[in-house]
Structure formats: structure tokens, C-alpha cells
Design a protein around this motif. Structure first.
Motif, PDB file in Angstrom:
ATOM      1  N   UNK A   1      -1.273   8.788   1.364  1.00  0.00           N
ATOM      2  CA  UNK A   1      -1.680   9.986   1.938  1.00  0.00           C
ATOM      3  C   UNK A   1      -1.566  10.142   3.285  1.00  0.00           C
ATOM      4  N   UNK A   2      -0.760  11.551   3.808  1.00  0.00           N
ATOM      5  CA  UNK A   2      -0.475  11.583   5.085  1.00  0.00           C
ATOM      6  C   UNK A   2      -1.804  12.024   6.075  1.00  0.00           C
ATOM      7  N   UNK A   3      -2.754  11.351   6.145  1.00  0.00           N
ATOM      8  CA  UNK A   3      -3.810  11.550   6.767  1.00  0.00           C
ATOM      9  C   UNK A   3      -3.635  12.067   8.343  1.00  0.00           C
ATOM     10  N   UNK A   4      -2.713  11.546   9.092  1.00  0.00           N
ATOM     11  CA  UNK A   4      -2.539  12.146  10.239  1.00  0.00           C
ATOM     12  C   UNK A   4      -2.057  13.132  10.314  1.00  0.00           C
ATOM     13  N   UNK A   5      -0.977  13.653   9.534  1.00  0.00           N
ATOM     14  CA  UNK A   5      -0.518  14.979   9.462  1.00  0.00           C
ATOM     15  C   UNK A   5      -1.535  16.041   9.022  1.00  0.00           C
ATOM     16  N   UNK A   6      -2.306  15.634   8.032  1.00  0.00           N
ATOM     17  CA  UNK A   6      -3.419  16.490   7.549  1.00  0.00           C
ATOM     18  C   UNK A   6      -4.357  16.977   8.661  1.00  0.00           C
ATOM     19  N   UNK A   7      -4.758  15.923   9.323  1.00  0.00           N
ATOM     20  CA  UNK A   7      -5.877  16.058  10.474  1.00  0.00           C
ATOM     21  C   UNK A   7      -5.148  17.145  11.370  1.00  0.00           C
TER      22      UNK A   7
ATOM     23  N   UNK B   1       1.084  24.794   6.159  1.00  0.00           N
ATOM     24  CA  UNK B   1       0.759  24.578   5.113  1.00  0.00           C
ATOM     25  C   UNK B   1       1.057  22.939   4.640  1.00  0.00           C
ATOM     26  N   UNK B   2       0.049  22.145   4.515  1.00  0.00           N
ATOM     27  CA  UNK B   2       0.192  20.914   4.111  1.00  0.00           C
ATOM     28  C   UNK B   2       0.196  20.514   2.769  1.00  0.00           C
ATOM     29  N   UNK B   3       1.260  20.177   2.077  1.00  0.00           N
ATOM     30  CA  UNK B   3       1.082  19.691   0.496  1.00  0.00           C
ATOM     31  C   UNK B   3       1.316  18.004   0.438  1.00  0.00           C
ATOM     32  N   UNK B   4       0.444  17.385  -0.015  1.00  0.00           N
ATOM     33  CA  UNK B   4       0.324  15.812  -0.140  1.00  0.00           C
ATOM     34  C   UNK B   4       0.541  15.629  -1.782  1.00  0.00           C
ATOM     35  N   UNK B   5       1.655  14.679  -2.028  1.00  0.00           N
ATOM     36  CA  UNK B   5       1.648  14.259  -3.089  1.00  0.00           C
ATOM     37  C   UNK B   5       1.513  12.864  -3.207  1.00  0.00           C
ATOM     38  N   UNK B   6       0.594  12.012  -3.681  1.00  0.00           N
ATOM     39  CA  UNK B   6       0.380  10.866  -3.160  1.00  0.00           C
ATOM     40  C   UNK B   6      -0.410   9.954  -4.270  1.00  0.00           C
ATOM     41  N   UNK B   7      -0.494   8.562  -4.205  1.00  0.00           N
ATOM     42  CA  UNK B   7      -1.404   7.725  -5.179  1.00  0.00           C
ATOM     43  C   UNK B   7      -2.809   8.100  -4.701  1.00  0.00           C
ATOM     44  N   UNK B   8      -3.669   8.319  -5.851  1.00  0.00           N
ATOM     45  CA  UNK B   8      -4.952   8.591  -5.666  1.00  0.00           C
ATOM     46  C   UNK B   8      -5.734   7.577  -4.611  1.00  0.00           C
ATOM     47  N   UNK B   9      -6.322   8.347  -3.806  1.00  0.00           N
ATOM     48  CA  UNK B   9      -7.217   7.601  -2.784  1.00  0.00           C
ATOM     49  C   UNK B   9      -8.187   6.527  -2.954  1.00  0.00           C
ATOM     50  N   UNK B  10      -8.704   6.479  -4.256  1.00  0.00           N
ATOM     51  CA  UNK B  10      -9.517   5.554  -4.646  1.00  0.00           C
ATOM     52  C   UNK B  10      -8.555   4.314  -5.042  1.00  0.00           C
ATOM     53  N   UNK B  11      -7.508   4.272  -5.259  1.00  0.00           N
ATOM     54  CA  UNK B  11      -6.771   3.007  -5.569  1.00  0.00           C
ATOM     55  C   UNK B  11      -5.695   2.682  -4.447  1.00  0.00           C
ATOM     56  N   UNK B  12      -5.700   3.393  -3.574  1.00  0.00           N
ATOM     57  CA  UNK B  12      -4.339   2.968  -2.278  1.00  0.00           C
ATOM     58  C   UNK B  12      -4.678   3.343  -0.883  1.00  0.00           C
ATOM     59  N   UNK B  13      -4.250   2.785  -0.050  1.00  0.00           N
ATOM     60  CA  UNK B  13      -4.473   2.959   1.412  1.00  0.00           C
ATOM     61  C   UNK B  13      -3.813   4.574   1.612  1.00  0.00           C
TER      62      UNK B  13
END
Ligand SMILES: [Zn+2]
Length: 351
Positions: A167-173, A182-194
Motif C-alpha cells: 500500500x502507498x501509505x505516504x501518497x495516500x496521506x 484521486x488515489x487508487x491503490x491496488x495492493x496485497x491486503x494490509x493484514x498480510x503485508x507491510x
């Protein structure tokens, strides 16, 4: 029309601990591969060498205090910022060159010197926050680019698509409370990955509500899920938002062979995603599209993935690699559920 590759040899001087996956070889391997395939001599293709950004050009994506601390730490030889993110004596220069590449990249596209481009940089950026180096990142390059489009070029609808596995946490923030990005993030679920964020209920606040869209994927998700999420969510979002410029955080670590993550996209799946993103930019943004290298730690996948992106941006036929993967049925079902909850959550906003 022209495609830029923004690169500087200073990007390879930044390095972390021996054996660290975010290593200088990522860029050298990619350049060698592009050279061997004849892409560097292609008509309409140009390598652009950036200058360093100045701290005031990066504020308010990062605080001036943070930037001067980063400079000082680099000048003293470097050191640890987190357990897996560390600087050497070249890190500040490399990070400022990467930010400079982001700025000159958007400027050239806005001025119509080029049509689109790829920032082939290190360190990557999408985890870096206002006063925090994090997840191998020091300066948030794509956020610097988006801010420049808004402040210097007066754009008010910039679409960021982040398909790195993390997840692009810095960009989202950076843009959580504005509708100008408009930020759209496609990523592995946060419960399973940094980094453990990017859940589907994170949708922005205030004027930004509905302008952050997180699509967290179950481990194992591959081409069918990506394609479904594009058709059902990302495509319709773009149609509704009509972006003036498309920025892409391109991470090649969602590939099934990546050693750091558990997603299952193939090179063919990535090629399709890039074609769909390129189509959005052609339909709404006069083709204005700038890619940024984020992650991707399997060198052959990284190099060939970038080769495919550049073929797409140049309008060439895209080489198809045979690396098909199977998506488990439970992943397809989870993605279907994600489509439903996302549509419900965004109803009355952009969907
Ligand atoms: Zn990543």
C-alpha cells in the motif's frame, strides 16, 4: 510524440545493507535489458538526466526540517531510519535527483516536449511520509509530481494509480483530504503485508472523502482479480473523475515470482493493466501519463515488466511473456466481494 526515460547514475550510488532487496542492481539490470532489446535506440525514445530538486520544491510533501536532517545524516555517512530503511553518503543526493526527475518529467509532458514517461529511479517513494523515511523510501516522488501539477500547473484532477504490491501509505496521506488527487491503490491486503494499511474503509476525509480508493487483494490474487477490479472499479472511476493527468506508482512486486510478497499477477496481466491505464490517459488526459518505479525485487520480472511498460508508452507492439499463473477460486470470490463493498461505499460519490 516522445517517451522519456528519466534516469541518473546517482540513483545507483544509494545503497542499503549488503543483500538488501532494494539494491542498485535493479536499475543496472533493467538498463542492460532495455539496451539488449534495442529499446534505448528506438525512435521517439529519449533518456533525460534530471537535476536535483531543491527542498522548497518538495515542501509540503516533506517538511524542511526532515529534508535537512536527511541531508545531514547522509553527509555523515548515513545510518538507520527503520530496521529495513537506511541511508549511505549518497542517499540524499539520489533522493533529490529522483524528486528532480519527477518534476522535470511532469514539466516536459505539460509543455508537450514529450507525451509520457517513466522515472527509473531509486530510492523509491510511495511509503515516505511528511517527516518519515519508511519502507525503503525517503522522498515521495509521485506525491512531489502530483503537487507540482496542482500548484505550478494549476491542474485540479490528478489520478494516481498505485499497483505496487504494498500500500502507498505516504501518497495516500499526502492527499487524504483533497479531491484534486484521486488515489487508487491496488495492493496485497494490509493484514498480510507491510505496511499494514490501505483497507477498503480508508476513503479520504473532508473534501477528499471518496477520492482515496483502496483495493486490498487476498494473497494469491492474480490476473482475473486485477482485470475484474479494473473493469468494475478503476475504469468507471476514471470515467467519472476525468483526470487531467495520470501518474502511476509502478511496482513489479505483485508478480507471482516476487520474493517479498504473495500476489499472483503475471507479466501478461501487468501488460494488460498498463494498456488499460494508458487508455485512460489517452481518453481523458491527452495521453499525459508518467510512471514511477517503486518496488519489484525479482530482476528478470522487473526488467521485462519495465520493457513492456515502455513498449506500451511508445505505442509499440508489447512482447507477450508466457508466465501464466492460476488464481485460486477463493481469491476470485474475495475480489468479487471487494467489488461489491467498494461500489456500495462509493455510491453517490465517484461511482
Ligand atoms: Zn512494494
Amino acid at each position: 510524440m516522445q517517451t522519456d526515460l528519466l534516469y541518473h547514475e546517482g540513483f545507483q550510488k544509494h545503497s542499503m545493507t549488503p543483500g538488501h532487496p532494494e539494491r542498485p542492481e535493479r536499475l543496472q539490470y533493467t538498463l542492460d535489458l532495455l539496451g539488449n532489446k534495442g529499446l534505448l535506440n528506438q525512435n521517439g525514445f529519449e533518456i533525460v538526466y534530471p537535476e536535483q530538486a531543491g527542498p522548497e520544491e518538495i515542501y509540503p510533501i516533506h517538511s524542511l526540517g526532515y529534508l535537512s536532517m536527511l541531508k545531514e545524516r547522509s553527509e555523515l555517512g548515513g545510518g538507520y531510519f527503520t530496521l529495513d530503511t537506511m541511508a549511505n553518503e549518497h542517499t540524499y543526493t539520489a533522493a533529490m535527483l529522483a524528486a528532480g526527475a519527477s518534476m522535470v518529467g511532469v514539466d516536459r509532458i505539460i509543455r508537450k516536449t514529450s507525451q509520457n514517461g517513466f522515472v527509473l529511479c531509486r530510492p523509491p517513494g510511495h511509503h515516505a511520509e511528511f517527516e518519515r523515511a519508511f519502507g525503503f523510501c525517503f522522498i515521495n516522488n509521485i506525491a512531489v509530481a502530483a503537487m507540482r501539477l496542482i500548484r505550478k500547473w494549476n491542474l485540479s484532477r490528478v489520478m494516481i494509480i498505485d499497483y505496487d504490491a504494498h500500500h502507498g501509505n505516504g501518497t495516500q496521506k499526502a492527499f487524504y483530504s483533497t479531491d484534486k488527487v484521486l488515489y487508487v491503490g491496488l495492493h496485497q491486503h494490509g493484514r498480510t503485508l507491510f505496511p499494514g494499511s490501505g483497507f477498503s474503509n480508508e476513503i479520504g476525509v473532508g473534501e477528499g472523502e471518496g477520492y482515496t480508493v483502496n483495493l486490498p487483494l487476498a494473497p494469491g490474487s492474480g490476473d482475473p482479480s486485477y482485470s475484474m477490479l479494473f473493469d468494475e472499479i478503476i475504469g468507471p472511476l476514471a470515467e467519472s473523475y476525468e483526470p487531467e493527468f495520470v501518474l502511476v506508482s509502478a511496482g513489479f512486486d505483485a508478480h507471482h515470482q516476487d520474493p517479498l510478497t504473495n500476489l499472483g499477477i503475471t507479466l501478461a496481466g501487468l501488460a494488460l493493466l498498463n494498456q488499460q491505464i494508458h487508455d485512460i490517459s489517452k481518453e481523458f488526459s491527452q495521453g499525459r501519463c508518467l510512471y514511477f518505479l517503486e518496488g519489484g525485487y525479482e530482476l528478470d520480472i522487473l526488467g521485462n515488466g519495465i520493457f513492456n511498460v515502455l513498449q506500451e508508452l511508445l505505442g509499440l507492439e508489447v512482447t507477450v511473456y508466457e508466465d501464466r499463473g492460476q488464481e485460486p477460486r477463493r481469491c476470485t470470490e474475495e475480489s468479487l466481494g471487494l467489488v461489491k463493498t467498494t461500489k456500495k461505499r462509493l455510491r453517490g460519490r465517484l461511482l
